[in-house]
Design a protein around this motif. Structure first.
Motif, mmCIF file in Angstrom:
data_model
loop_
_atom_site.group_PDB
_atom_site.id
_atom_site.type_symbol
_atom_site.label_atom_id
_atom_site.label_comp_id
_atom_site.label_asym_id
_atom_site.label_seq_id
_atom_site.Cartn_x
_atom_site.Cartn_y
_atom_site.Cartn_z
ATOM 1 N N GLN A 176 0.847 -1.180 0.000
ATOM 2 C CA GLN A 176 0.000 0.000 0.000
ATOM 3 C C GLN A 176 0.890 1.240 0.000
ATOM 4 O O GLN A 176 1.378 1.678 1.051
ATOM 5 N N ILE A 177 1.121 1.786 -1.191
ATOM 6 C CA ILE A 177 1.968 2.964 -1.327
ATOM 7 C C ILE A 177 1.200 4.178 -0.823
ATOM 8 O O ILE A 177 0.070 4.427 -1.228
ATOM 9 N N SER A 178 1.841 4.948 0.067
ATOM 10 C CA SER A 178 1.107 5.996 0.764
ATOM 11 C C SER A 178 1.579 7.412 0.442
ATOM 12 O O SER A 178 0.775 8.270 0.098
ATOM 13 N N TYR A 179 2.873 7.689 0.551
ATOM 14 C CA TYR A 179 3.330 9.069 0.379
ATOM 15 C C TYR A 179 4.783 9.101 -0.082
ATOM 16 O O TYR A 179 5.488 8.091 -0.061
ATOM 17 N N THR A 212 9.831 7.153 -1.604
ATOM 18 C CA THR A 212 8.445 6.719 -1.510
ATOM 19 C C THR A 212 8.266 5.706 -0.380
ATOM 20 O O THR A 212 9.085 4.798 -0.224
ATOM 21 N N TYR A 213 7.186 5.870 0.371
ATOM 22 C CA TYR A 213 6.952 5.085 1.573
ATOM 23 C C TYR A 213 5.616 4.339 1.503
ATOM 24 O O TYR A 213 4.670 4.792 0.845
ATOM 25 N N LEU A 214 5.554 3.213 2.224
ATOM 26 C CA LEU A 214 4.299 2.491 2.388
ATOM 27 C C LEU A 214 3.485 3.136 3.500
ATOM 28 O O LEU A 214 3.978 4.012 4.217
ATOM 29 N N ASN A 215 2.253 2.662 3.676
ATOM 30 C CA ASN A 215 1.401 3.267 4.694
ATOM 31 C C ASN A 215 1.852 2.957 6.117
ATOM 32 O O ASN A 215 1.399 3.588 7.066
ATOM 33 N N THR A 217 4.956 3.428 6.922
ATOM 34 C CA THR A 217 6.141 4.307 6.918
ATOM 35 C C THR A 217 7.417 3.606 6.465
ATOM 36 O O THR A 217 8.502 4.181 6.558
ATOM 37 N N THR A 218 7.322 2.378 5.946
ATOM 38 C CA THR A 218 8.498 1.687 5.416
ATOM 39 C C THR A 218 8.955 2.353 4.118
ATOM 40 O O THR A 218 8.157 2.535 3.198
ATOM 41 N N LEU A 219 10.235 2.719 4.043
ATOM 42 C CA LEU A 219 10.801 3.271 2.822
ATOM 43 C C LEU A 219 10.976 2.135 1.818
ATOM 44 O O LEU A 219 11.656 1.150 2.094
ATOM 45 N N VAL A 220 10.358 2.267 0.650
ATOM 46 C CA VAL A 220 10.355 1.147 -0.289
ATOM 47 C C VAL A 220 10.985 1.476 -1.640
ATOM 48 O O VAL A 220 11.474 0.585 -2.335
ATOM 49 N N GLN A 221 11.014 2.755 -2.030
ATOM 50 C CA GLN A 221 11.478 3.123 -3.372
ATOM 51 C C GLN A 221 12.219 4.452 -3.360
ATOM 52 O O GLN A 221 11.784 5.420 -2.734
#
Length: 243
Positions: A176-179, A212-215, A217-221
């Motif tokens: 779930q990409i968030s912000y 880019t972070y998941l919902n 708050t994990t940094l993914v990209q």
């Protein structure tokens, strides 16, 4: 497909159709769209679905909803790469009918670039490196360099990278990409950027770097995008929100 997915799909189809009509001047700036009742009949949809489609256009800055009067078409230039949003190239291509293509140049393990290390990313962090050249009508316009962080992501199939990275991450991996945080600068291009983007002498490149972070708050990209300034105009639309 459940009822919620069907409604969401229907509202996006309607929103894209209205965007296309605005683009081709069927609905001109300064004029009102057909009423909600008329749009309900036109698209054979519920009034709630029409309202959701209009809300999408309102949020994009394509229209202004005026209570008691309807939805007026705003005089804005066609969007290309909105800086504040998180939108995939495929989604932009579909919504703006850009006739775009994507070519994967590299898909391999890599270390994180210095820019992101200076912003707190662990220097021992491994990543899947994707380098993709984006073209519109056969002309190169964007060079994307994405770093998908391991162990969250264990490699990206090249076919999926050519199609839509976000579609793969969200629909197949369930993320779930968030912000995202973004920085935009104008820079002198490298020899690689000059060659791939077919830049002329002394022409600069617009660099957009994002995290880019998941919902959760994990940094993914991590992304470095380099754009030809003569092909894309960066625009944004902001609505006043009281705090």
């Amino acid at each position: 497909m459940n009822n919620l997915q069907a409604t969401s799909s229907k509202q996006m189809i309607i929103a894209h159709d209205i965007i296309s009509k605005i683009k081709y001047r069927q609905y001109r700036p300064g004029t009102y769209l057909p009423s909600e009742n008329q749009l309900t009949e036109l698209y054979g949809s519920s009034r709630e679905t029409i309202r959701k489609a209009l809300n999408e256009l309102n949020d994009l800055g394509m229209i202004q909803k005026i209570k008691g009067k309807g939805s007026i078409v705003l005089d804005t230039q066609r969007y290309t790469f909105p800086i504040s949003g998180i939108t995939s190239f495929k989604e932009l291509n579909n919504s703006q009918e850009m006739n775009a293509q994507t070519k994967v140049l590299h898909n391999e393990l890599s270390q994180v670039p210095e820019y992101f290390l200076a912003r707190g990313v662990d220097e021992t962090q491994e990543a899947t490196f994707l380098e993709r050249l984006r073209s519109v009508n056969g002309e190169p316009v964007v060079l994307d360099k994405d770093y998908l962080l391991k162990p969250s992501i264990q490699g990206i199939p090249t076919k999926e990278a050519e199609n839509s990275l976000y579609e793969y991450l969200e629909n197949q991996l369930g993320y779930q990409i968030s912000y995202a945080t973004k920085e935009v600068t104008v820079e002198s291009p490298t020899d690689e950027q000059k060659s791939l983007l077919q830049l002329i002498d002394h022409e600069m490149v617009v660099a957009v770097r994002s995290m880019t972070y998941l919902n959760d708050t994990t940094l993914v990209q991590l992304t470095e995008s380099y754009h030809r300034p003569d092909k894309f105009k960066f625009t944004d639309f902001a609505r006043r929100k009281k705090i």
